[in-house]
Design an enzyme around this catalytic site. Sequence first.
Site, short mmCIF file in Angstrom:
data_model
loop_
_atom_site.label_atom_id
_atom_site.label_comp_id
_atom_site.label_asym_id
_atom_site.label_seq_id
_atom_site.Cartn_x
_atom_site.Cartn_y
_atom_site.Cartn_z
N PRO A 10 0.80 -1.22 0.00
CA PRO A 10 0.00 0.00 0.00
C PRO A 10 0.83 1.28 0.00
CG PRO A 10 -0.13 -1.07 2.13
CD PRO A 10 0.58 -2.01 1.22
N ASN A 11 0.35 2.21 -0.77
CA ASN A 11 0.87 3.57 -0.88
C ASN A 11 2.18 3.69 -1.63
OD1 ASN A 11 -1.34 4.68 0.65
ND2 ASN A 11 -0.36 3.77 2.45
N ARG A 18 5.06 11.16 -2.31
CA ARG A 18 4.58 10.90 -0.96
C ARG A 18 5.71 11.05 0.05
NH1 ARG A 18 4.44 5.20 1.60
NH2 ARG A 18 3.39 5.64 3.57
N TYR A 23 10.75 9.02 2.05
CA TYR A 23 10.84 8.01 1.00
C TYR A 23 11.59 8.45 -0.25
CZ TYR A 23 7.37 5.87 4.00
OH TYR A 23 6.71 5.34 5.09
N ASN A 74 7.97 -5.60 -0.20
CA ASN A 74 7.87 -4.36 0.55
C ASN A 74 6.39 -4.20 0.84
OD1 ASN A 74 7.69 -1.80 1.59
ND2 ASN A 74 9.08 -0.87 0.10
N GLU A 98 12.38 -9.42 3.02
CA GLU A 98 11.53 -8.29 3.39
C GLU A 98 12.32 -7.01 3.14
OE1 GLU A 98 9.08 -6.39 7.14
OE2 GLU A 98 10.43 -8.07 7.50
N ARG A 107 12.16 4.53 13.38
CA ARG A 107 10.92 5.31 13.26
C ARG A 107 10.00 5.04 14.45
NH1 ARG A 107 8.46 5.01 7.48
NH2 ARG A 107 7.29 6.75 8.35
#
Length: 146
Positions: A10-11, A18, A23, A74, A98, A107
Site C-alpha cells: 500500500p501507498n 509521498r 521516502y 515491501n 523483506e 521510526r
Amino acid sequence: MPSLLLLNGPNLNLLGTRQTDVYGTTTLAEIEERSVAHAKTLGATLTAVQSNHEGVLIDHIHEARGTHDGLILNAGAYSHTSIALMDAVASVSLPLVELHLSNIHARETFRHESHVARVAIGQICGFGPHGYILAIDALVEHLRGR
C-alpha cells in the site's frame, strides 16, 4: 535462470510524491525499471507487482508457488499488521526478502515489529531505492546457495 517476484504494498504507488523527506523522490516505476534491469545482469528475471489491497498481495504470493523461485516484499504498513501476509508467505515455502525504503527501526515504535520478518530469510531497510538492488542480490545469492 532464477525467477523473482517483487511485491510492493500500500501507498508505494505514490513514491516520488509521498513524504519525500522519508521516502525520497524516486518513483515506483523507476525502482521497478532498475530492479528488472539489475536482475537481468544477474541472470534472473523479475516480475514487479504493486497493490494497495492485502488480498491481492496474498493472491500473488499464492500464485508464485510453481512460477517463481523467490519473493521480495515491501509490504509497507502491512508488515506491521498483517498476519495474513505472514501466513501466505509461510504457506508457499518460497524464500522471501523483506524490504523497506526507510529504517523502520529508527521510526515510530509500532514500526519496529514486523510479522513478515518472521517468515523472511532476511530484512533490508533504510537504504532507500538502493535497498531493492540489495534485496535482489541477497535473494539471488540465497537461491544459488552461496
